[in-house]
Design a protein around this motif. Structure first.
Motif, short mmCIF file in Angstrom:
data_model
loop_
_atom_site.label_atom_id
_atom_site.label_comp_id
_atom_site.label_asym_id
_atom_site.label_seq_id
_atom_site.Cartn_x
_atom_site.Cartn_y
_atom_site.Cartn_z
N HIS A 132 0.83 -1.20 0.00
CA HIS A 132 0.00 0.00 0.00
C HIS A 132 0.87 1.26 0.00
N HIS A 136 -3.13 4.73 1.78
CA HIS A 136 -3.90 3.53 2.12
C HIS A 136 -3.36 2.86 3.39
N ALA A 137 -2.03 2.85 3.57
CA ALA A 137 -1.45 2.23 4.76
C ALA A 137 -1.85 2.98 6.03
N GLY A 144 3.32 3.45 4.06
CA GLY A 144 3.40 2.80 2.76
C GLY A 144 4.76 2.14 2.57
N GLY A 212 1.76 0.24 -4.63
CA GLY A 212 0.66 0.23 -5.59
C GLY A 212 0.93 -0.61 -6.81
N THR A 253 -6.27 -4.05 4.81
CA THR A 253 -7.56 -3.41 4.59
C THR A 253 -8.20 -3.05 5.94
N VAL A 267 -6.25 0.24 -4.15
CA VAL A 267 -4.85 0.13 -3.75
C VAL A 267 -3.93 0.03 -4.97
#
Length: 402
Positions: A132, A136-137, A144, A212, A253, A267
């Motif tokens: 990620h 997102h992380a 990330g 990603g 997630t 992601v």
């Protein structure tokens, strides 16, 4: 603790000796090329899986589920106390001495050592997976994870079962096709690598893998500098006839998003993955740090081996037989010996052929920024064998001007 950190720094005169840090992975089969004794690859028990990673200069704890051992993944500094060898965690030394270890530039910005490296050594390929990015992380309280690969010739006399790595998504693939693969994760082989491209792995070269980007690492023993994070999600359900648990699909997630396949799709950096020029933009051939003839005249050769990421960089240093050199760098770094023996600063350095679990070695060190800038003297004691070491640096290395 403060006294011990300062004592370790003083004893090494700016170079910290590190103990080997072994990490198991329950979903991997060890490739047995990282010099661990044959009896010790499953020393932590079958339920933990085999040891197929050695983490280097790490202040990042391994995320290995509820059975993860105390301090798993964390490097330890070795120092002497009353004639005995003692250990203190590298993360504690850095938190105590701050810029004295990693330099004020990195300490002031990150308040930590923001990268680590590892040897990843799997007999077969890993599942197609993703790391990620920071955005997102952050949803699960992590950072990330960009990473890079270099395949050291010294550890790759055998390429394992599948020395090819899948990268990205083949141009022309639709998002609907990838989403269907993810939705089929529990139905057997979801065939996601059908929509990817594999490249053969060549010892002495490497690859850059931004967050990603889907990738399925091959079976070469890999030196892997990366950002200080252990976040990932497995997007392939079956690899090498091994079934991947569904929980690893949703790893990374947020709990409230589990079951939302659109979240998994978000992601993926689609433009990065479908770039038709992956070989041109992600492959890394080593690049000399300066004129090769000038370096050879001084008794050494040094090359950038990881240089496409701003989050870290890495060099391969070779000191020729019988030579004494002084090497300067603009930043702190960790190092691991790949070949040869000699002297570095106050330390004897050597490359062991085999290591027992828990045994100390003289092959891994951390050089403080001040010492790196002042110059590290290295003497090769051999008349025939070069000293070869890999050096891993933190973000925005001032020397990296490619």
């Amino acid at each position: 603790m403060s006294n011990n950190a300062a004592k370790a720094l003083a004893q090494g005169k700016g170079i910290l000796r590190l103990a080997p840090t072994w990490v198991p992975r329950s979903f991997c089969v060890p490739g047995r090329r990282i010099k661990l004794h044959p009896d010790d690859y499953y020393v932590l028990g079958g339920v933990r899986g085999g040891i197929d990673e050695r983490w280097l200069s790490s202040t990042t704890p391994a995320k290995n589920g509820p059975l993860t051992g105390e301090n798993e993944g964390l490097s330890a500094v070795v120092y002497s106390e009353g004639g005995k060898e003692e250990q203190i965690l590298l993360i504690d030394v850095i938190e105590e001495l701050k810029g004295e270890i990693i330099g004020d530039r990195l300490w002031n910005e990150y308040k930590s050592w923001p990268m680590y490296s590892k040897f990843f050594d799997n007999m077969g390929p890993l599942p197609h997976h993703i790391h990620h990015n920071d955005e997102h992380a952050a949803k699960i309280g992590q950072l990330g994870k960009p990473e890079a690969y270099y395949f050291p010739p010294q550890l790759n006399n055998h390429g394992g079962d599948f020395p090819y790595t899948f990268f990205g998504i083949a141009p022309g693939t639709t998002k609907e096709q990838i989403k269907e693969c993810l939705m089929n994760f529990t139905k057997g082989d979801n065939k996601i690598t059908m929509y990817s491209q594999a490249f053969p792995l060549i010892p002495g070269t490497g690859w850059d893998v931004p967050p990603g980007m889907l990738h399925a690492p091959g079976s070469m023993c890999t030196y892997e500098p990366q950002k200080a994070s252990d976040v990932f999600a497995m997007y392939q359900s079956l690899v090498n006839e091994a079934v991947i648990p569904e929980e690893l699909l949703w790893n990374g997630t947020p709990k409230e998003e589990i079951g939302n396949y659109d979240q998994l799709m978000e992601v993926i950096d689609w433009e990065l993955n479908t770039n038709p020029n992956l070989l041109e933009t992600r492959f890394m051939q080593p690049i000399p740090v300066r004129d090769e003839a000038e370096m050879a005249a001084e008794g050494y050769s040094e090359k950038w081996v990881c240089y496409r990421s701003d989050a870290f960089s890495a060099k391969e240093l070779t000191v020729f037989p019988g030579q004494t050199v002084t090497i300067t760098d603009a930043a702190a770094y960790g190092l691991i010996m790949m070949q040869g023996h000699g002297k570095m600063g106050v330390w004897n350095i050597e490359t062991p052929a085999m290591i027992r679990y828990g045994q100390l070695t003289n092959d891994e060190f951390f050089v403080t920024e001040a010492t790196a800038k002042a110059g590290v003297e290295i003497t090769n004691y051999s008349s025939t064998d070069p000293i070869v070491m890999l050096k891993h640096f933190g973000p925005a290395n001032p020397d990296l001007k490619l």
